[in-house]
Every structure is written in C-alpha cells, then in structure tokens.
Design an enzyme around this catalytic site. Structure first.
Site, mmCIF file in Angstrom:
data_model
loop_
_atom_site.group_PDB
_atom_site.id
_atom_site.type_symbol
_atom_site.label_atom_id
_atom_site.label_comp_id
_atom_site.label_asym_id
_atom_site.label_seq_id
_atom_site.Cartn_x
_atom_site.Cartn_y
_atom_site.Cartn_z
ATOM 1 C CB THR A 265 24.452 21.865 -19.991
ATOM 2 O OG1 THR A 265 25.583 22.577 -19.357
ATOM 3 C CG2 THR A 265 25.098 20.163 -19.969
ATOM 4 C CG ASP A 388 41.414 39.033 -17.504
ATOM 5 O OD1 ASP A 388 40.655 38.819 -16.522
ATOM 6 O OD2 ASP A 388 41.255 38.779 -18.891
ATOM 7 C CD GLU A 426 35.701 35.853 -17.715
ATOM 8 O OE1 GLU A 426 35.162 36.781 -18.475
ATOM 9 O OE2 GLU A 426 36.752 35.445 -18.016
ATOM 10 C CD GLU A 427 40.162 34.746 -19.114
ATOM 11 O OE1 GLU A 427 39.604 34.715 -20.020
ATOM 12 O OE2 GLU A 427 40.873 35.785 -18.120
ATOM 13 C CD GLU A 435 26.826 25.953 -16.989
ATOM 14 O OE1 GLU A 435 26.080 24.996 -16.823
ATOM 15 O OE2 GLU A 435 26.939 26.622 -17.948
ATOM 16 C CG HIS A 555 43.904 36.715 -22.107
ATOM 17 N ND1 HIS A 555 42.989 36.469 -22.841
ATOM 18 C CD2 HIS A 555 43.408 37.364 -20.940
ATOM 19 C CE1 HIS A 555 41.779 36.422 -22.191
ATOM 20 N NE2 HIS A 555 41.967 37.004 -21.241
#
Length: 743
Positions: A265, A388, A426-427, A435, A555
């Site tokens: 979108t 994070d 977010e990741e 959005e 991560h």
C-alpha cells in the site's frame, strides 16, 4: 450652605482621587506592559522555564531505565508475536497511569505485509555431493547465557526472501555490490547458476540478492565477517559472553527490502478501504530478493569460504576467518568437501498479512495545541532486542514517566502538543511509522514542528552521536551543553562529543559533527516524505578503539539484557544521559516561545554540497556540456541573505506580539517542507527531499544531481543533469522565499 457644599465637594473629590491612586497602585501588576496585559496575553507569551527543564533532568533515573529494559527484553518481541502484543499492553498501561500517565493513549492497528520462516521447515545452507547433504549450517545460535534461551527465538532468516532450493557452485562476492559481481565477471567467472556468499556491509541487504540476480546468480548466502564487527576476533574465548564481540554462531537477521512502509500500500495507510484491491499491487515484486537468500554465522561461513577454489580474492575483499579468501567457483581439491560439491540454499519463508500496532501517547499543548512535537521509537525486535530497540523504548518510558508525573501534579503543561509513537513492525521496513505518516499526511505536514527519534539509544558508552537536518543543530547543541557526561560531572555531553566527532564550521569554529539522516530508522518518512525537521540521538563507541560496523550483537539472539548490562552500559548512566539530552531537546521544542531551530545553519550545508559540484572534474564536465552553476550560486546567495535577515527580525520581536511570533515560528517549521519535490525522484518511493534523498553515486553533492552526473558520464544524457540542477535551484529559491518577510 453654599460654603458647606463646596467643602463637601472638595473632600469628596479628594477621597475619590485617593481611592483611585490606591486602586491603581495595588490593582495594576508591575513589571511592564506584558505583565499588565490580559491573562490570555500573558500565557501566550510565556517562554521556556529553565528551572523546570533542570527539574526534569534531575528526575530522570538510571535505575528506572534499567528496570524498563529488563522488562522489555525479558522475552522475544518480534512484530505481531505474543511478545510484541504484551508490550503494546505495557505501553498503554504506562501512558494511561493515573499518577504518571499522559493525557491519553491509543492503539492504532494496520494490516501489513510481512515475511516469516516456516517453523516446521527450517531454512539452511547445505553442501551437497551426489545429491547427499554432507554439511549443513546451524539452524539456531548457540545458547551462551540463561536469558538468551526462549522458545520464541526466531530462527535466522532473510525477511521477504522467496522460498526455493537453488543449488550451484559457490563463489565469494565480497559485499554483494554491483561492482563486486562485475569484478568476478572481469576475472572470467561465469556467474550463471552459482550461489554467491557475501558479507554484510557495503550494500543493503536486499541489494546483495538483487545485484546477484542481475548477473545470473541463483541464490545468496550472507554472513557477518569478524573483521567487520569483531575487530578480527573470531574465537569463542574472545567473544560473548567473555566480551562484547559476536560469537561464531551469531547470525544477523534483517529485512531484505529496499523500500520502507507496507509493500502493498505505498502512499496509503494499510487499513480500512485502502486494503481493497491490494492483491498484486504495490511494491511486493520489486526491491526485495528475487532469489532465495539466507544469512548464516561466521563459523559456518568459514567452512565455506576457506575451502573455495579459484583465484585469490582482492586484498580489499579479505576478511578475518583465518584463511586466504579465494573467489571460486566451487571447492578446492583436498579440502573439507569434494571438489565436485555444490552449495544449496534452502528457504521456506512464508509471506503473510498480519495486524501490527502503533501505540500513540498524547500531551495536549496549552497555547499552541495545533503544533506538534513528535518523539518516536519502534517497539519490535528480531529476538530479545535489548539494545535494538528496547534501549530506546526504555529511555522513552522514563521520559514519559517524568513528564507524566509533572503533568498529573499540575506543575507543567507544554506550550505545544507532544505526540509519542511506539512504532510497530519497524524491522520489516519502517512500517508502523510510515503508515502513520501516510494516514495523517495532511495534518502532520501542516502542524508538525519536529520529529525526535531515539531508536538504539546506546550502542556503547563513549560519546553522543547525533544525526539530523541542519536546523536541529542549534537545539541539540543547547541541550548537550546542559547535560553532564556519565564519566565526569565536570564535562558536558557537548564537550565530550566535540572531542570525539568534530568539524570546522565557517560560522562557529570547531563544533561537534552532526551526521545526515538516511533511511535507517523511523525518521525516514518524517524527513523524506513529509519534510519535517528530524533528528536521531544515541550514545556510541569510540571509533579509535573499535572498527565495528555496529555493536556486535546487532540483530542476533545475543542482544539480551545480560549483554546490555555487562558490556554496553553498566550502570545505565549513558542511557540516563541520552534520556536527559533527548528530553531536554523535547522540552525546548515544546516550550520555547520561538522555535529553537536556526535556519541559517542550512546555508553551511548547501554551500558544502555546492562546492563539490563547483570544482574539479565535476565542474569541468558541466562546462563542457554547457551547464552552468550560476543560477544555483545566485539561489544560494538569496537563501543565505534571507536566513540572515530572518534571524535579525527574530531578535527584534517583542513578546507582546503573539501573531508575529506565530508567523516566524511557522516560517521556521515550514522551511524543511520547501525542499520537497514529489516529482524529483519518481522511481524512489517516499523520497521527495531534494537535499537528503538517497543516492547511488559517490559524488558528495545534491543527490539527484550526483546520480544524474554519474549516469551521464556513461550514457551522455546531460539533459538529466540540467533537469536535476533546475530542481535544486527551484528548491533553494523556494526555501529562501519561505524565510523572506511576509508581504
């Protein structure tokens, strides 16, 4: 009788006069015209209360931040999982608390396109000989501490990589840049049907696969080289839990996506009627790996790379796996694997649409409720996510606790409204924040003063690192001069920062360096799409002591509370310094009568970008193709003159003139918007800021001009260079016009 009447009149007049004098003396407030003004005029002209600012900083507690982080990182909280949903409830409870909550809080839900591994069919990379798997990479990282283990730890994978099981000879392609693949071709290697192993860095995650596919590569393997993240340390004895370095089994997860926002979108929020007809639309077929891709740990990468045949890789391609890196293709004779072996990439990812939430907190402004100062951080992580993003969330919760307490006790209400955002997903590509900006595009463009982002609040505990657009420099400098470093109460964050990262400013001399904003966190849509003055704040490491690309547990499953507590910020004093700094900036933006954003600072950056184009081969090639920089030079002069005049007008403003103050504040607020051009980069979703858009060229000038110039050297299309020069000139002229005196 007439005499008595005259006497009475005189006495009466005297009494009236005396009463009037007494009434005037005691009833009229002292201290000038503004003090005698109506109540509304007095409140509308109130300025930042420095004592309140100091009180806020005094109340920020490192122990509270530590408690927050321990709670936030207690379980994995990947987007849309149960751990993520628990944190949504936690944030709502904190922001709705009757003693320390905000005015209101809400949950906004979006239906977004995500990618997850199949828990029943784990991804892997195998070495295959005669259709038999003779080696397979680890499917999970090694548990080295108690708080690392959890049933919900997601297996390593490349989000959005397509499923598949390609098999082929292995080649080493350095960082997976287009130039790296081209180098292999130049060396005589046919890449069709091969599997490429690349290391993180140099190119974006998705680009490693997108570039490889262009050259015929069938699958991509990605790893983190200890030379890039561990200062060369690769043994278990020298890595976590014995130091902050990534253990050999560590795997960096990530979103392999070149765009930000929901892929299905673009430019519309992923909710309600916007979902109609989304199948087959959007960007789901571009900007993501077209071929199966899988990340692995460097202990497994060593088995693959150190057994490659072929020529020795260029010196710049060598790493720290303890062997000489060859490029392949295929394995060497007399190595760990038969030289007839292939490598197979096995990916079973699933693409799904799931509900993801933003949690929004609000404090209503008293004088200018229709002007917003925004502060945000994402909530979701790949695993436990202590650094994070939970270090940033822990800081945000402490800031809102202190401000909420002041609010509930009636000690403070900001001049302007404050909006806090805990962004979801977010990741997976900055989805929640994007959005949000898409849904409230018109309102945010019209009313937003600035956006403060604190994602990873503490990479390490050496010094501040700030990124932002030029007007943010002044407010960040003011805040950091008032905050003490964790190491010494006699040294300010500002001075310590200047000692680590500095530049020579034509206007101010030696000052701390503020980096530019790319698209690495949730500020991206605010600056690139909406043109809102933005900044990102964090504490980081000493570049003289480590060459780590980022903090080593990034991560991975090792990014836990134990890791943060022992190696990133023992005592959480750097977290406290970031909270005080970010909170100080927030209060200055929310409470200052005149916005503390110096528009003149844009002039230095514009000059810097111009000077790159106005010298050397760049200028010579422009002249050779009859392209003149004179219009840009004139526009820059106009901008700097307008900015200087604007600052002089601000100095002459009187507090009693609220309409004039509102006018100049709007000019400051709208300056960043003047650099937007939605038609400038038609192939780059959400990028419309002429100064800060992404670029592929290494020319350090205006991004559109830089890319057009680099392309023209090959294609000879100098019309595109002229076009982007015109775009820059128009943007700078527009910015100057925004600052000039209103007719």
């Amino acid at each position: 009788m007439s005499w008595l009447k005259i006497l009475g009149a005189v006495i009466g007049a005297g009494l009236v006069l005396t009463a009037g004098i007494l009434l005037g003396h005691f009833a009229i407030p002292k201290g000038g015209a503004s003090q005698g003004a109506p109540t509304w005029a007095q409140t509308v002209s109130r300025d930042l209360d420095e004592s309140l600012l100091q009180s806020f900083m005094d109340q920020v507690e490192s122990a509270k931040i530590q408690e927050n982080l321990k709670t936030l990182a207690s379980q994995p909280h990947m987007a849309t999982t149960e751990g993520d949903k628990e944190l949504v409830k936690l944030l709502l409870n904190r922001w709705q608390d009757p003693q320390t909550g905000l005015d209101s809080a809400s949950e906004d839900v979006y239906s977004v396109f995500l990618s997850f591994p199949d828990p029943q069919s784990p991804n892997s990379v195998t070495v295959v000989d005669n259709n038999n798997a003779i080696f397979s990479t680890r499917r999970s990282e090694k548990n080295v501490t108690a708080d690392q283990a959890h049933a919900e730890v997601v297996q390593p994978y490349a989000a959005y990589a397509p499923p598949g099981n390609p098999q082929g000879r292995l080649v080493y392609a350095n960082q997976g840049k287009r130039s790296d693949y081209q180098e292999l071709v130049t060396m005589g290697i046919n890449l069709n049907g091969t599997i490429a192993i690349t290391r993180y860095g140099g190119a974006g995650r998705a680009a490693k696969a997108v570039n490889g596919a262009e050259f015929g590569v069938a699958g991509v393997v990605v790893y983190t080289d200890p030379g890039d993240i561990n200062d060369g340390q690769a043994s278990e004895e020298k890595t976590y839990p014995n130091s902050w370095y990534m253990p050999p089994s560590g795997v960096e997860r990530g979103s392999y996506n070149e765009y930000f926002g929901d892929l299905l979108t673009p430019y519309y929020p992923a909710k309600g009627n916007m979902l109609l007809g989304r199948a087959g639309q959007g960007r789901a077929g571009s900007g993501i790996p077209p071929i199966p891709t899988q990340p692995i740990g460097f202990e497994d990468a060593k088995m693959l790379i150190c057994n490659l045949a072929g020529s020795v890789a260029p010196t710049a391609w060598q790493g720290s796996l303890g062997c000489s890196y060859n490029v392949g293709p295929g394995f060497r004779t007399a190595g760990q694997f038969p030289n007839t072996s292939n490598v197979q990439v096995n990916v079973y990812n699933q693409r799904v649409i799931k509900n993801s939430s933003n949690v929004m907190g609000f404090i209503r402004g008293s004088e200018e409720p229709d002007r917003y100062v925004l502060y945000g951080n994402h909530r979701d992580s790949w695993v436990h996510g202590a650094i994070d993003p939970s270090s940033g969330t822990a800081v945000m919760l402490e800031i809102t606790r202190v401000l909420g307490k002041m609010l509930k006790e009636g000690k403070w209400r900001p001049r302007r409204s404050i909006i806090f955002g805990s962004w979801g997903a977010e990741e997976f590509g900055l989805i929640g924040s994007t959005e949000y900006t898409e849904e409230f595009y018109s309102k945010l463009r019209a009313r937003s003063v600035a956006y403060i982002n604190v994602d990873i609040s503490v990479f390490a505990n050496a010094t501040l690192r700030a990124q932002g657009t030029p007007p943010a420099q002044s407010v960040i400098f003011a805040a950091t001069k008032q905050v003490q470093t964790p190491a010494s109460p006699s040294v300010s964050v500002y001075d310590n920062w200047k000692n680590h990262f500095n530049r020579i400013s034509p206007s101010y001399g030696v000052v701390p360096s503020i980096g530019s904003l790319g698209a690495g966190s949730d500020y991206a849509s605010f600056i690139h799409y909406l043109g809102i003055t933005s900044m990102d704040l964090a504490y980081t490491y000493d570049r003289n002591k480590t060459s780590a690309r980022i903090y080593p547990a990034y991560h991975t499953a090792f990014d836990t509370f134990d890791y943060a507590n022992r190696f990133i910020d023992p005592g959480f004093t750097s977290h406290q310094a970031v909270a005080r700094t970010a909170g100080n900036v927030l209060l200055r933006l929310a409470d200052s009568l005149i916005l503390p954003l110096n528009v003149s600072d844009y002039g230095e950056k514009l000059d810097e970008l111009y000077n790159v184009a106005a010298q050397g081969d760049f200028l010579a090639n422009l002249i050779a193709n009859k392209i003149s920089l004179d219009p840009l030079k004139v526009a820059l002069g106009r901008f700097k003159s307008a900015a200087a005049d604007f600052n002089q007008r601000i100095k002459k403003l009187k507090e009693e003139d609220p309409l004039q103050i509102r006018m100049v504040n709007d000019q400051i607020m709208l300056l960043e918007r003047a650099f937007l051009n939605p038609q400038a980069f038609p192939n780059k979703y959400h990028y419309s800021h002429v100064i800060w858009a992404s670029k592929s060229s290494n020319q350090a000038t205006f991004p559109g001009l830089a890319d057009a110039y680099t392309s023209a050297l090959e294609t000879k299309d100098w019309d595109q260079v002229q076009k982007h020069l015109t775009i820059v000139v128009q943007a700078v002229d527009s910015a100057a016009s925004t600052l000039e005196a209103v007719a």
